[in-house]
Design a protein around this motif. Structure first.
Motif, PDB file in Angstrom:
ATOM      1  N   VAL A  57       0.951  -1.846   0.013  1.00  0.00           N
ATOM      2  CA  VAL A  57       0.221   0.148  -0.193  1.00  0.00           C
ATOM      3  C   VAL A  57       0.925   1.173   0.509  1.00  0.00           C
ATOM      4  CG1 VAL A  57      -2.181  -0.889   1.645  1.00  0.00           C
ATOM      5  CG2 VAL A  57       0.155  -0.303   2.120  1.00  0.00           C
ATOM      6  N   TYR A  58       0.391   2.484  -0.220  1.00  0.00           N
ATOM      7  CA  TYR A  58       1.438   3.748  -0.309  1.00  0.00           C
ATOM      8  C   TYR A  58       0.081   4.780   0.891  1.00  0.00           C
ATOM      9  CZ  TYR A  58       2.976   2.558  -5.097  1.00  0.00           C
ATOM     10  OH  TYR A  58       3.851   2.001  -6.223  1.00  0.00           O
ATOM     11  N   LEU A  59       1.498   4.954   1.728  1.00  0.00           N
ATOM     12  CA  LEU A  59       0.383   5.554   2.758  1.00  0.00           C
ATOM     13  C   LEU A  59       1.592   7.077   2.499  1.00  0.00           C
ATOM     14  CD1 LEU A  59       0.100   4.957   5.787  1.00  0.00           C
ATOM     15  CD2 LEU A  59       2.756   4.813   6.729  1.00  0.00           C
ATOM     16  N   ARG A  60       0.023   7.586   2.825  1.00  0.00           N
ATOM     17  CA  ARG A  60       0.089   9.661   1.797  1.00  0.00           C
ATOM     18  C   ARG A  60       0.824  10.459   3.550  1.00  0.00           C
ATOM     19  NH1 ARG A  60      -3.830  11.771  -1.291  1.00  0.00           N
ATOM     20  NH2 ARG A  60      -4.956  11.733   0.506  1.00  0.00           N
ATOM     21  N   ALA A  61       0.989  11.279   3.396  1.00  0.00           N
ATOM     22  CA  ALA A  61       1.154  11.865   4.562  1.00  0.00           C
ATOM     23  C   ALA A  61       1.504  13.872   4.493  1.00  0.00           C
ATOM     24  CB  ALA A  61       2.288  11.502   6.191  1.00  0.00           C
ATOM     25  N   SER A  62       1.119  14.599   5.342  1.00  0.00           N
ATOM     26  CA  SER A  62       0.939  16.256   5.028  1.00  0.00           C
ATOM     27  C   SER A  62       2.540  16.494   6.038  1.00  0.00           C
ATOM     28  CB  SER A  62       0.116  16.483   4.698  1.00  0.00           C
ATOM     29  OG  SER A  62       0.373  18.243   4.852  1.00  0.00           O
ATOM     30  N   GLY A  68      -6.914  13.262  11.838  1.00  0.00           N
ATOM     31  CA  GLY A  68      -6.564  13.846  10.437  1.00  0.00           C
ATOM     32  C   GLY A  68      -6.211  14.040   9.906  1.00  0.00           C
ATOM     33  N   ASP A  69      -5.754  14.890   8.613  1.00  0.00           N
ATOM     34  CA  ASP A  69      -5.411  15.274   7.584  1.00  0.00           C
ATOM     35  C   ASP A  69      -4.548  14.480   7.008  1.00  0.00           C
ATOM     36  OD1 ASP A  69      -8.356  15.813   7.066  1.00  0.00           O
ATOM     37  OD2 ASP A  69      -7.679  17.920   7.375  1.00  0.00           O
ATOM     38  N   SER A  70      -3.222  14.404   7.849  1.00  0.00           N
ATOM     39  CA  SER A  70      -2.237  14.145   7.522  1.00  0.00           C
ATOM     40  C   SER A  70      -2.072  12.771   7.122  1.00  0.00           C
ATOM     41  CB  SER A  70      -0.971  14.860   8.720  1.00  0.00           C
ATOM     42  OG  SER A  70      -1.212  14.011  10.011  1.00  0.00           O
ATOM     43  N   LEU A  71      -2.722  12.021   8.081  1.00  0.00           N
ATOM     44  CA  LEU A  71      -2.331  10.513   7.111  1.00  0.00           C
ATOM     45  C   LEU A  71      -2.963   9.398   6.369  1.00  0.00           C
ATOM     46  CD1 LEU A  71      -0.158   8.733   7.744  1.00  0.00           C
ATOM     47  CD2 LEU A  71      -1.255   7.336   9.882  1.00  0.00           C
ATOM     48  N   ALA A  72      -3.347   9.424   4.989  1.00  0.00           N
ATOM     49  CA  ALA A  72      -3.723   8.742   4.501  1.00  0.00           C
ATOM     50  C   ALA A  72      -2.826   7.273   4.247  1.00  0.00           C
ATOM     51  CB  ALA A  72      -4.280   9.561   3.550  1.00  0.00           C
ATOM     52  N   VAL A  73      -4.261   6.013   3.609  1.00  0.00           N
ATOM     53  CA  VAL A  73      -3.761   4.863   3.071  1.00  0.00           C
ATOM     54  C   VAL A  73      -4.150   4.267   1.708  1.00  0.00           C
ATOM     55  CG1 VAL A  73      -5.100   3.316   3.954  1.00  0.00           C
ATOM     56  CG2 VAL A  73      -3.002   2.125   3.588  1.00  0.00           C
ATOM     57  N   SER A  74      -3.581   3.861   0.705  1.00  0.00           N
ATOM     58  CA  SER A  74      -4.164   3.760  -0.629  1.00  0.00           C
ATOM     59  C   SER A  74      -5.044   2.218  -0.780  1.00  0.00           C
ATOM     60  CB  SER A  74      -3.192   3.652  -1.830  1.00  0.00           C
ATOM     61  OG  SER A  74      -2.140   2.929  -1.494  1.00  0.00           O
ATOM     62  N   SER A  75      -5.323   1.885  -1.822  1.00  0.00           N
ATOM     63  CA  SER A  75      -5.782   0.334  -2.374  1.00  0.00           C
ATOM     64  C   SER A  75      -4.529   0.078  -1.714  1.00  0.00           C
ATOM     65  CB  SER A  75      -6.744   0.290  -3.165  1.00  0.00           C
ATOM     66  OG  SER A  75      -7.752   1.498  -3.485  1.00  0.00           O
ATOM     67  N   PRO A  76      -4.539  -1.473  -1.886  1.00  0.00           N
ATOM     68  CA  PRO A  76      -3.661  -2.900  -2.645  1.00  0.00           C
ATOM     69  C   PRO A  76      -2.910  -2.161  -3.889  1.00  0.00           C
ATOM     70  CG  PRO A  76      -5.323  -3.521  -0.872  1.00  0.00           C
ATOM     71  CD  PRO A  76      -5.560  -2.423  -1.482  1.00  0.00           C
ATOM     72  N   GLU A  77      -1.540  -2.455  -3.890  1.00  0.00           N
ATOM     73  CA  GLU A  77      -1.259  -2.459  -5.540  1.00  0.00           C
ATOM     74  C   GLU A  77       0.128  -3.992  -5.308  1.00  0.00           C
ATOM     75  OE1 GLU A  77      -1.678  -0.816  -8.010  1.00  0.00           O
ATOM     76  OE2 GLU A  77      -2.813   0.302  -6.921  1.00  0.00           O
ATOM     77  N   GLY A  78      -0.015  -4.041  -7.005  1.00  0.00           N
ATOM     78  CA  GLY A  78       1.451  -5.123  -6.936  1.00  0.00           C
ATOM     79  C   GLY A  78       0.970  -6.249  -7.226  1.00  0.00           C
ATOM     80  N   PRO A  79       1.916  -6.636  -8.349  1.00  0.00           N
ATOM     81  CA  PRO A  79       1.626  -7.726  -9.190  1.00  0.00           C
ATOM     82  C   PRO A  79       1.641  -8.987  -8.587  1.00  0.00           C
ATOM     83  CG  PRO A  79       4.200  -7.161  -9.710  1.00  0.00           C
ATOM     84  CD  PRO A  79       3.386  -6.124  -8.313  1.00  0.00           C
ATOM     85  N   PHE A  80       2.311  -9.213  -7.476  1.00  0.00           N
ATOM     86  CA  PHE A  80       2.218 -10.937  -6.907  1.00  0.00           C
ATOM     87  C   PHE A  80       0.586 -10.912  -6.525  1.00  0.00           C
ATOM     88  CE2 PHE A  80       2.522 -13.737  -3.913  1.00  0.00           C
ATOM     89  CZ  PHE A  80       3.142 -14.203  -3.741  1.00  0.00           C
TER      90      PHE A  80
END
Length: 493
Positions: free
Chosen positions: A281-286, A343-355
Motif C-alpha cells: 500500500v502507499y502511505l501518504r502524509a502531509s 486528522g488530515d495528515s495520514l492516508a493509506v491507498s488501496s492494495p497494489e502490486g503484481p504478486f
C-alpha cells in the motif's frame, strides 16, 4: 493533487524494486544536514531559490540551454522550468544524475525513475516559470489542426489555449485553476494522473468506466465535475483500477527492534480492506505542507496469527513494520503522531502490486531471500505457504542483516522453526559480534549454492526482497544457478 503512483510500483529506486536493465539507480550518501526534511525546512526559510525574487517568467529553449552548469542549473518538467541548483546536494540520486537534465527538458529522464514523486510540491519554491511557445510553432500547429488530430500511445491530450502572439516576459502568466491531467503507460497498463488543484475527499471522488472501447473518467469536484473521455484505438482488458486514499489514524505502535516499530493503523468507519499476501500500500502524509508518499508491505500483527480469528477481525486495521530513521521524513512523522487522533495528515491507498498466490500452486520448495525490512512481504508469505499449500515440503528463509539486534521477529522465527519441521531459517550478519556463531558476510554464490537445492520431482520458487543492490545481485546469482524467470519473484512492494 490526486497522487496516483504507477501500478508497476513506481518507486524505481526504492529498497524493494529491481531496476530494469540499463536503468539501475543507486542512491548516494548525502552530507549531514541534507535530508528530505532539511530540504523542506530550506524551502520554507524564505530563501530565494530561483534568483528571480519571486517573479515567474516565460523561458525560451535558448534561455534554458544557458543554465546547464552545477552552480546554475535549470531543467524543464512537463512544460514548467525549475532552478534545481540548490537541490543538488539534497538529491538522493546524486549530482551527476541531476545534471543529466541540466539545461534541457528532463521530463523523460524524470519519468524513468521518479514518475510517482510529487515534484510540484517538492520544487514549488524553485519554479522559474513555464516554457515559452514559439509563435511560428503556434501558427503551424493551428494550420494543421483540421488535417489531423495527433495521437500519442492511443490517447489524445486535451487542447491547450494558444499563448498571445507576443507574450511579455516581465509579467507572470495568469494562474490556471482548471484541473489538468497527465498520463504514462507501461507494457501492460495505462496510468492517468488527474491534478485537481484543490482539496477533494479522500475517497469516492472518481468514477471510471471502460465500455465498448470507450474510456470515461469523471472526477467530482464539489458542485462541478472534471470529465475525460477517450475512444481507444484497440481492445484492452476491461479491468480498470485506480488508487484512492482513505484517512487513517495511528491506533498503536510497538517496538520490534531498536529502530523498527510495528504501527497499527485504524481505517475509517465503514471501510473494510483486506490486503492480499505480497501486495503493498502507499502511505501518504502531509509534512510541513509538503506531501510525502512511500510504499509499505503490510504484515500481520504477529508472525503466528491466531487461525481462529474471524475474517473480519483484521479488515479495519493495517499493520506496517517500518524502520524509523532519524532523518526519515515519513517514518519520523508517523512515529511522532499522537495515538488515536484523527486528522488530515495520514492516508493509506488501496492494495497494489503484481504478486499472486497463484505462483505457489504446486510448489514443493519455497526459498526466501530477505535483507532488512525486505522481510515484510516474506512474513505473511511464510504463514500462507505453511497453512494453505498442501504440496509444500520445505520453506527456507535466508535472512540478511547487519547485526543480531537488527533481526526482525527473531524469537518468533525461531519459535516457528521449532514448531513446524517444514520451515527453516538461517541468519547472515555483515557486522556480527565476536560471539556470533552463524553465517557471516553478504549474499554470495557459495551461500546460495548450499541453500537452493532441487530435490528430484520438486517444483521450486525463489522470492527475493531487500535494498536495490541486494535484490539485483541476489536475482543474478539465482539465475546463475539455473533458475528460470518463472521460478524467481522479486517483490516490488
Amino acid at each position: 493533487m490526486l497522487n496516483v503512483p504507477s501500478q508497476s510500483f513506481p518507486a524505481v529506486g526504492s529498497q524493494q524494486r529491481v531496476a530494469p536493465s540499463g536503468q539501475s539507480r543507486n542512491k548516494v550518501a548525502l552530507k549531514p544536514g541534507h535530508s528530505l526534511m532539511d530540504w523542506i525546512r530550506l524551502t520554507k526559510s524564505g530563501r530565494d531559490m530561483t534568483g528571480l525574487r519571486g517573479r515567474l517568467i516565460d523561458v525560451t529553449e535558448e534561455e534554458l540551454r544557458k543554465h546547464n552548469k552545477r552552480n546554475d542549473c535549470w531543467t524543464c518538467i512537463r512544460g514548467m522550468v525549475y532552478n534545481v541548483t540548490a537541490y543538488m546536494d539534497f538529491h538522493p540520486g546524486g549530482e551527476d544524475e541531476l545534471m543529466r537534465a541540466a539545461g534541457i527538458d528532463g521530463t523523460d529522464l524524470f519519468d524513468q525513475v521518479h514518475r510517482w514523486v510529487n515534484y510540484e510540491s517538492m520544487l514549488k519554491e524553485c519554479l522559474v516559470g513555464r516554457m515559452a511557445t514559439k509563435v511560428s510553432a503556434v501558427i503551424k500547429a493551428q494550420s494543421k489542426k483540421d488535417e489531423e488530430k495527433p495521437q500519442v500511445n492511443g490517447l489524445a491530450p486535451p487542447p491547450s489555449p494558444a499563448p498571445p502572439p507576443f507574450p511579455s516576459a516581465a509579467l507572470p502568466p495568469p494562474k490556471d485553476t482548471r484541473p489538468r491531467y497527465d498520463w504514462f503507460q507501461t507494457d501492460t497498463t495505462v496510468n492517468i494522473v488527474v491534478y485537481t488543484k484543490r482539496k477533494i475527499p479522500a475517497a469516492g471522488s472518481a468514477v471510471v468506466d471502460l465500455i465498448n472501447g470507450a474510456l470515461r473518467i469523471e472526477v467530482v469536484l464539489g458542485k462541478m465535475s472534471y470529465l475525460l473521455h477517450w475512444r481507444l484505438p484497440q481492445e484492452v482488458e476491461e479491468r480498470v483500477s485506480k488508487i484512492c486514499y482513505r484517512k487513517c489514524v495511528l491506533l498503536a505502535k510497538t517496538d520490534v527492534t531498536h529502530d523498527t516499530k510495528l504501527f497499527c493503523l485504524q481505517l475509517p468507519p465503514g471501510t473494510h480492506m483486506h490486503v492480499p499476501v505480497g501486495r503493498h500500500v502507499y502511505l501518504r502524509a502531509s509534512v510541513q505542507d509538503s506531501e510525502v508518499v512511500k510504499p509499505y508491505t503490510p504484515v500481520d500483527h504477529t508472525l503466528l496469527p491466531d487461525c481462529s480469528a474471524t475474517e473480519g477481525d483484521g479488515a479495519h486495521r493495517l499493520f506496517l513494520m517500518i524502520k524509523v530513521y532519524p532523518n526519515g521524513v515519513l517514518s519520523s512523522h508517523l512515529d511522532s503522531l499522537s495515538i488515536g487522533e484523527w486528522g488530515d495528515s495520514l492516508a493509506v491507498s488501496s492494495p497494489e502490486g503484481p504478486f499472486s498466490l497463484r505462483l505457489l500452486r504446486g510448489i514443493t520448495q519455497l526459498y526466501l531471500l530477505a535483507a532488512g525490512t525486505g522481510f515484510t512481504p516474506m512474513a505473511r508469505l511464510v504463514h500462507a505457504a505453511l497453512t494453505g499449500l498442501p504440496t509444500l515440503r520445505k520453506t527456507q528463509l535466508m535472512f540478511f542483516n547487519r547485526q543480531e539486534r537488527d533481526i526482525l521477529w527473531h524469537s518468533l522465527l525461531d519459535q516457528l522453526a521449532a514448531k513446524d519441521p517444514r520451515f527453516e531459517v538461517e541468519y547472515v550478519l555483515s557486522e556480527p559480534s565476536d560471539s556470533w556463531t552463524g553465517r557471516r558476510g553478504r549474499v554470495q554464490a557459495s551461500m546460495l549454492t548450499d541453500l537452493l537445492v532441487r530435490p528430484e520431482g520438486s517444483k521450486c520458487l525463489v522470492c527475493v526482497c531487500g535494498p536495490t543492490a541486494f535484490t539485483e545481485l541476489a536475482v543474478g546469482l539465482v539465475k546463475d544457478l539455473g533458475f528460470s524467470d518463472e521460478e524467481i519473484h522479486a517483490f516490488q512492494g
